[in-house]
Design an enzyme around this catalytic site. Structure first.
Site, PDB file in Angstrom:
ATOM      1  N   HIS A 151      37.598  33.039  36.980  1.00 53.22           N
ATOM      2  CA  HIS A 151      37.170  34.091  37.911  1.00 53.22           C
ATOM      3  C   HIS A 151      37.790  35.439  37.549  1.00 53.22           C
ATOM      4  O   HIS A 151      38.778  35.502  36.820  1.00 53.22           O
ATOM      5  CB  HIS A 151      37.565  33.730  39.347  1.00 53.22           C
ATOM      6  CG  HIS A 151      36.634  32.736  39.974  1.00 53.22           C
ATOM      7  ND1 HIS A 151      36.761  31.386  39.777  1.00 53.22           N
ATOM      8  CD2 HIS A 151      35.554  32.906  40.778  1.00 53.22           C
ATOM      9  CE1 HIS A 151      35.796  30.761  40.442  1.00 53.22           C
ATOM     10  NE2 HIS A 151      35.050  31.653  41.060  1.00 53.22           N
ATOM     11  N   LYS A 155      40.648  37.657  42.667  1.00 54.96           N
ATOM     12  CA  LYS A 155      40.460  36.495  43.553  1.00 54.96           C
ATOM     13  C   LYS A 155      41.797  36.081  44.166  1.00 54.96           C
ATOM     14  O   LYS A 155      42.805  35.988  43.485  1.00 54.96           O
ATOM     15  CB  LYS A 155      39.850  35.337  42.762  1.00 54.96           C
ATOM     16  CG  LYS A 155      39.480  34.157  43.633  1.00 54.96           C
ATOM     17  CD  LYS A 155      38.527  33.210  42.944  1.00 54.96           C
ATOM     18  CE  LYS A 155      38.216  31.996  43.803  1.00 54.96           C
ATOM     19  NZ  LYS A 155      37.646  32.332  45.122  1.00 54.96           N
TER      20      LYS A 155
HETATM   21  N1  LIG Z   1      30.476  30.949  48.609  1.00 55.84           N
HETATM   22  C1  LIG Z   1      30.145  31.777  47.613  1.00 55.84           C
HETATM   23  O1  LIG Z   1      29.075  31.639  46.968  1.00 55.84           O
HETATM   24  C2  LIG Z   1      31.057  32.892  47.273  1.00 55.84           C
HETATM   25  C3  LIG Z   1      32.227  33.008  47.942  1.00 55.84           C
HETATM   26  N2  LIG Z   1      33.076  34.030  47.685  1.00 55.84           N
HETATM   27  C4  LIG Z   1      34.240  34.112  48.534  1.00 55.84           C
HETATM   28  O2  LIG Z   1      34.027  35.160  49.472  1.00 55.84           O
HETATM   29  C5  LIG Z   1      35.283  35.745  49.842  1.00 55.84           C
HETATM   30  C6  LIG Z   1      35.219  37.251  49.650  1.00 55.84           C
HETATM   31  O3  LIG Z   1      35.080  37.521  48.284  1.00 55.84           O
HETATM   32  P1  LIG Z   1      34.949  39.033  47.774  1.00 55.84           P
HETATM   33  O4  LIG Z   1      33.804  39.703  48.426  1.00 55.84           O
HETATM   34  O5  LIG Z   1      35.011  38.968  46.304  1.00 55.84           O
HETATM   35  O6  LIG Z   1      36.314  39.657  48.353  1.00 55.84           O
HETATM   36  P2  LIG Z   1      36.653  41.189  48.722  1.00 55.84           P
HETATM   37  O7  LIG Z   1      38.131  41.288  48.762  1.00 55.84           O
HETATM   38  O8  LIG Z   1      35.891  42.097  47.807  1.00 55.84           O
HETATM   39  O9  LIG Z   1      36.035  41.362  50.182  1.00 55.84           O
HETATM   40  C7  LIG Z   1      36.610  40.865  51.353  1.00 55.84           C
HETATM   41  C8  LIG Z   1      36.429  41.929  52.411  1.00 55.84           C
HETATM   42  O10 LIG Z   1      36.746  41.395  53.692  1.00 55.84           O
HETATM   43  C9  LIG Z   1      37.547  42.361  54.397  1.00 55.84           C
HETATM   44  N3  LIG Z   1      38.319  41.683  55.426  1.00 55.84           N
HETATM   45  C10 LIG Z   1      39.612  41.301  55.409  1.00 55.84           C
HETATM   46  N4  LIG Z   1      39.910  40.651  56.550  1.00 55.84           N
HETATM   47  C11 LIG Z   1      38.772  40.616  57.279  1.00 55.84           C
HETATM   48  C12 LIG Z   1      38.436  40.063  58.554  1.00 55.84           C
HETATM   49  N5  LIG Z   1      39.348  39.441  59.318  1.00 55.84           N
HETATM   50  N6  LIG Z   1      37.165  40.199  59.002  1.00 55.84           N
HETATM   51  C13 LIG Z   1      36.245  40.872  58.272  1.00 55.84           C
HETATM   52  N7  LIG Z   1      36.510  41.399  57.067  1.00 55.84           N
HETATM   53  C14 LIG Z   1      37.754  41.269  56.577  1.00 55.84           C
HETATM   54  C15 LIG Z   1      38.380  42.967  53.289  1.00 55.84           C
HETATM   55  O11 LIG Z   1      38.953  44.176  53.697  1.00 55.84           O
HETATM   56  P3  LIG Z   1      40.376  44.617  53.042  1.00 55.84           P
HETATM   57  O12 LIG Z   1      40.097  44.785  51.592  1.00 55.84           O
HETATM   58  O13 LIG Z   1      40.687  45.881  53.776  1.00 55.84           O
HETATM   59  O14 LIG Z   1      41.325  43.482  53.328  1.00 55.84           O
HETATM   60  C16 LIG Z   1      37.345  43.132  52.194  1.00 55.84           C
HETATM   61  O15 LIG Z   1      36.597  44.323  52.338  1.00 55.84           O
HETATM   62  C17 LIG Z   1      36.335  35.026  48.997  1.00 55.84           C
HETATM   63  O16 LIG Z   1      36.893  33.974  49.736  1.00 55.84           O
HETATM   64  C18 LIG Z   1      35.529  34.443  47.845  1.00 55.84           C
HETATM   65  O17 LIG Z   1      36.117  33.309  47.293  1.00 55.84           O
HETATM   66  C19 LIG Z   1      32.807  34.971  46.723  1.00 55.84           C
HETATM   67  C20 LIG Z   1      31.661  34.877  45.999  1.00 55.84           C
HETATM   68  C21 LIG Z   1      30.674  33.844  46.217  1.00 55.84           C
HETATM   69  O1  LIG Z   2      35.945  34.617  44.672  1.00 47.22           O
HETATM   70  C1  LIG Z   2      34.856  34.522  44.061  1.00 47.22           C
HETATM   71  O2  LIG Z   2      34.404  35.425  43.365  1.00 47.22           O
HETATM   72  C2  LIG Z   2      34.087  33.283  44.211  1.00 47.22           C
HETATM   73  N1  LIG Z   2      34.493  32.418  45.093  1.00 47.22           N
HETATM   74  C3  LIG Z   2      33.885  31.170  45.388  1.00 47.22           C
HETATM   75  C4  LIG Z   2      34.828  30.042  45.032  1.00 47.22           C
HETATM   76  O3  LIG Z   2      36.032  30.156  45.309  1.00 47.22           O
HETATM   77  O4  LIG Z   2      34.370  29.027  44.503  1.00 47.22           O
HETATM   78  C5  LIG Z   2      32.508  31.036  44.786  1.00 47.22           C
HETATM   79  C6  LIG Z   2      32.367  31.657  43.434  1.00 47.22           C
HETATM   80  O5  LIG Z   2      33.086  30.882  42.533  1.00 47.22           O
HETATM   81  C7  LIG Z   2      32.852  33.091  43.432  1.00 47.22           C
END
Ligand SMILES: NC(=O)C1=CN([C@@H]2O[C@H](COP(=O)(O)OP(=O)(O)OC[C@H]3O[C@@H](n4cnc5c(N)ncnc54)[C@H](OP(=O)(O)O)[C@@H]3O)[C@@H](O)[C@H]2O)C=CC1
Ligand SMILES: O=C(O)C1=N[C@H](C(=O)O)C[C@H](O)C1
EC number: 1.17.1.8
Length: 261
Positions: A151, A155
């Site tokens: 990743h 992350k």
């Molecule tokens: N299931 C899937 O297919 C996928 C899952 N993911 C997962 O999604 C999650 C987010 O990933 P990603 O977008 O890359 O992360 P980011 O850090 O880019 O985004 C997370 C956002 O959430 C905000 N945040 C923090 N706390 C809260 C809260 N309590 N409520 C609402 N918003 C909040 C953060 O703000 P701040 O930066 O100010 O803390 C930030 O803007 C991770 O757990 C990742 O593993 C990612 C890709 C695909």
């Molecule tokens: O953090 C990410 O970017 C992603 N998170 C998810 C995971 O933890 O598996 C899904 C995907 O791999 C991207």
């Protein structure tokens, strides 16, 4: 029109989801949520100048007609968010990883009690969903397996939710056993990776990467490698859209996008 709230709207996934929801003919973005947000409306962001959507920064303030709560936030926030959604009759579509098993059980009980449908999808990409299914099939015949997930270096959690879910799915068909030499020793701590019922999981974090996973199987005189790559976060959006469309027809909280496909 399905009324959608996006939590974590400023993040990498949240922002991609906001764009998808705004472009989707059957979805209406009714609110966005982030505790750190200082703006009151999405239209304060020049990229969304024409988009009148309220921004909430406290759970207690959220007063929308949202039907689906899409969550891409943080491992330490998602449980509280999902609880809040379920308690208010909003179907959670959870992409955020890092929920513990006991938290998933609690959320499932709450969903059942409230009669609200919800989904936790460790990965919304079809290539990852297929990889997990193919890996489970392969493990029936090749039970010695190691997982390498790769990743981007922003992350927070390791190993990835997808890697843990892959190991869990494989564990359903594979008898737990130690792999490698019975007397092997790490001369550098962590060299053999994390241990899930004897399967080793290795987590790579590098700039330039998005989300990638390989599952390696070894047998007598042969090997099989299954790999998937998400090169762009757009790869997750068709899965998120399917979940938003379908989730309200359910009255339980499920784990895995395959439940809706
Ligand atoms: N299931 C899937 O297919 C996928 C899952 N993911 C997962 O999604 C999650 C987010 O990933 P990603 O977008 O890359 O992360 P980011 O850090 O880019 O985004 C997370 C956002 O959430 C905000 N945040 C923090 N706390 C809260 C809260 N309590 N409520 C609402 N918003 C909040 C953060 O703000 P701040 O930066 O100010 O803390 C930030 O803007 C991770 O757990 C990742 O593993 C990612 C890709 C695909
Ligand atoms: O953090 C990410 O970017 C992603 N998170 C998810 C995971 O933890 O598996 C899904 C995907 O791999 C991207």
């Amino acid at each position: 029109m399905v009324k959608v709230l996006v939590a974590g709207f400023k993040g990498r996934m949240g922002n991609t989801t906001v764009q998808m929801v705004l472009e989707h003919a059957d979805f209406e973005l009714v609110a966005v949520y982030d505790p750190m947000a200082s703006e009151k409306n999405l239209n304060e962001n020049p990229a969304y100048a024409q988009t009148d959507v309220p921004v909430f920064n406290q759970l207690v303030d959220i007063d929308t007609k949202a039907e689906v709560w899409v969550d891409f936030t943080r491992p330490d926030s998602v449980f509280e968010n999902a609880q809040y959604a379920l308690q208010h009759g909003i179907s959670p579509v959870i992409g955020t990883t890092g929920l513990q098993d006991d938290q998933v059980i609690q959320l499932q009980a709450l969903a059942k009690q409230k009669g609200v449908g919800g989904l936790i999808a460790p990965n919304f990409g079809i290539s990852a969903v297929l990889l997990m299914q193919f890996a489970q099939k392969a493990a029936q015949y090749l039970p010695d397996v190691e997982i390498i997930e790769m990743h981007h270096d922003n992350k927070l959690d390791a190993p990835s939710g997808t890697a843990i879910n892959t190991a869990k799915m494989i564990a359903e068909v594979r008898q737990a056993h130690k792999q490698g030499h019975p007397e092997e020793k790490e001369t550098l701590a962590g060299a053999r990776g994390a241990d899930y019922e004897g399967m080793r999981i290795h987590a790579v974090r590098l700039p330039g990467y998005v989300a990638h996973e390989q599952v390696l199987f070894g047998g007598k005189g042969e090997a099989l490698t299954i790999r998937q790559d998400s090169f762009d976060r757009i790869s997750f959006m068709s899965g998120v859209a399917v979940a938003i469309e379908k989730i309200r027809a359910y009255q339980e909280l499920m784990v895995g996008l395959e439940n809706l496909l």
